[in-house]
Design an enzyme around this catalytic site. Structure first.
Site, short mmCIF file in Angstrom:
data_model
loop_
_atom_site.label_atom_id
_atom_site.label_comp_id
_atom_site.label_asym_id
_atom_site.label_seq_id
_atom_site.Cartn_x
_atom_site.Cartn_y
_atom_site.Cartn_z
N THR A 1 0.87 -1.18 0.00
CA THR A 1 0.00 0.00 0.00
C THR A 1 0.90 1.23 0.00
OG1 THR A 1 -0.21 -0.39 2.39
CG2 THR A 1 -2.12 -0.92 1.03
N CYS B 1 7.35 1.01 5.08
CA CYS B 1 6.52 1.24 6.27
C CYS B 1 6.70 2.64 6.87
CB CYS B 1 6.82 0.19 7.35
SG CYS B 1 6.11 -1.43 7.01
#
Length: 435
Positions: free
Chosen positions: A83, A258
């Site tokens: 994502t 991340c």
């Protein structure tokens, strides 16, 4: 609880591959990825992520496939796709939306779909659930269930691995939660933590990475000011860390899939709700600006050392986002490479862990072997790979032009992570700089 015999993992990268391998010890496992080249490598026992390694990959009893129809018989489907963020720093949900559509078209009635991809609170239930319903023709809650379990994989880390990291699990109802907890408990030795709902589990992932991002940003801001004060930041850190409650953070280049991305998911959702996140946004601003600071510092050191910047041979050591792994996603080292190239400087990139073909295709960076470094005016160690840590003083010196060729200029050594002894480097004649 729902009986689970067959698990499908959708997305076989740094998260999905170790997960599929772990599940394959207890369940029938199908590993699906739309990347045909990746699937072909896995079938040959080649692991480009280096998370498992070839030996473990060959032992894993996984049916690798690029045919989504092969997930149809799975009772339990895990979605572990990236994502990322868009150019404007907003969430890019296309991978998770596309994978949801694929799963929806091929999943069977009664399946449980669990998302591991990092998202802002609400995406699993409000975005992914409806896509699964639309594509499958099934009814959420009656014909299939959903849950969320945030990934906590740390690429390149051989100590904190899947089985010994506590797993947060959540489900749309109590029965689903217990099934999800039971499935993950078979592979997670550290145990599972049952979040009260999916929203809490989604938020927890954003919080843990945003917290780390802010702490690094704090150290980076201190470093920016300490350089103005002519104070060695790492010496300050060593002194500070003698206190029992010091957190142990150091300044650095923040990239990866991340920490450099997830805070933007929080910022985006907060803005939609009319709240401007001051602290998290400020942390992102500082960390995103560190590439510029390193570039500026490198040029300043060249000028101070009387190096002709027009013809200087600059070697950047490390192109991945962190040490000892091949992952180049959101790498600040690549950003530094392109910034220096943009100034018309003669820059060479070296990384023994990155895939040369991939990094050339994805980022336009031509890697050279470590053995090809010669006649350097400046060596900038951007990533603390083991190969660079193991350099002897003699090896470092051998990378540079000899004294006659330097014509009075000093050899410039940038040590972003502070892996070398500062005093030794200065005594050996280097113009030494560290973050």
């Amino acid at each position: 609880m729902t009986s689970v015999n067959h698990i499908a993992v959708v997305g076989l990268g740094y998260v999905g591959l170790p997960l599929a391998a772990a599940f394959s010890e207890f369940y029938k496992v199908t590993g699906y990825d739309c990347n045909k080249e990746k699937i072909a490598l896995y079938k040959q026992g080649i692991d480009p992520t280096e998370e498992l390694g070839g030996a473990q990959l060959k032992k894993a009893n996984i049916h690798f496939t690029d045919n989504p129809a092969d997930i149809h018989d799975a009772d339990f489907i895990v979605v572990a796709v990236p994502t990322p963020i868009n150019g404007d720093k907003t969430p890019d949900l296309r991978p998770v939306e596309s994978s949801s559509a694929t799963v929806g078209r091929h999943m069977k009635k009664g399946a449980i779909v669990v998302y591991e991809s990092t998202v802002y609170p609400g995406v699993t239930e409000n975005t992914c659930g409806p896509i699964l319903e639309k594509e499958s023709g099934l009814v959420l809650g009656r014909d299939f269930k959903i849950g969320y379990s945030p990934e906590r994989i740390n690429p390149g880390d051989k100590v904190h691995v899947l089985k010994n990291i506590v797993k947060i699990v959540s489900g749309m109802d109590k029965e689903t939660l217990e099934t999800i907890a039971s499935v993950y408990s078979t592979i997670i030795e550290a145990g599972v933590y049952r979040a009260p709902n999916i929203l809490v589990a989604e938020a927890a992932k954003l919080c843990e990475n945003s917290q780390r991002d802010i702490n690094i940003a704090f150290m980076n801001e201190l470093s920016l000011v300490f350089h103005l004060m002519h104070i060695d930041t790492l010496e300050v850190v060593k002194a500070m860390n003698t206190k029992w409650n010091a957190l142990g953070f150091t300044p650095g280049l923040v990239g990866g899939h991340c920490i450099g991305v997830d805070p933007y998911y929080f910022i985006y959702e907060a803005e939609l709700l009319g709240f401007h996140s001051h602290i998290i946004t400020a942390g992102r601003h500082i960390n995103d600006g560190m590439s510029d600071f390193v570039v500026k510092s490198l040029i300043e050191e060249l000028l101070k050392s009387r190096v002709d910047t027009r013809h200087a041979r600059i070697y950047l050591l490390g192109m991945t986002f962190k040490e000892n792994c091949p992952d180049t996603r959101n790498s600040r080292a690549i950003e530094i490479y392109h910034k220096l190239k943009g100034y018309g400087m003669q820059v060479f990139a070296v990384d023994p862990h990155a895939d040369p073909a991939m990094i050339k295709k994805e980022y336009g960076v031509e890697l050279i072997p470590l053995s090809d470094i010669r006649d350097a005016d400046c060596v900038a160690v951007l990533v603390a790979h083991k190969e660079f840590r193991d350099f002897s003083l003699g090896k470092l010196i051998s990378l540079y032009k000899d004294e006659k060729k330097r014509e009075g200029a000093l050899p410039v050594l940038l040590d972003v992570k502070g892996i070398y002894d500062a005093e030794e480097m200065k005594k050996s004649g280097f113009d030494y700089w560290r973050l």
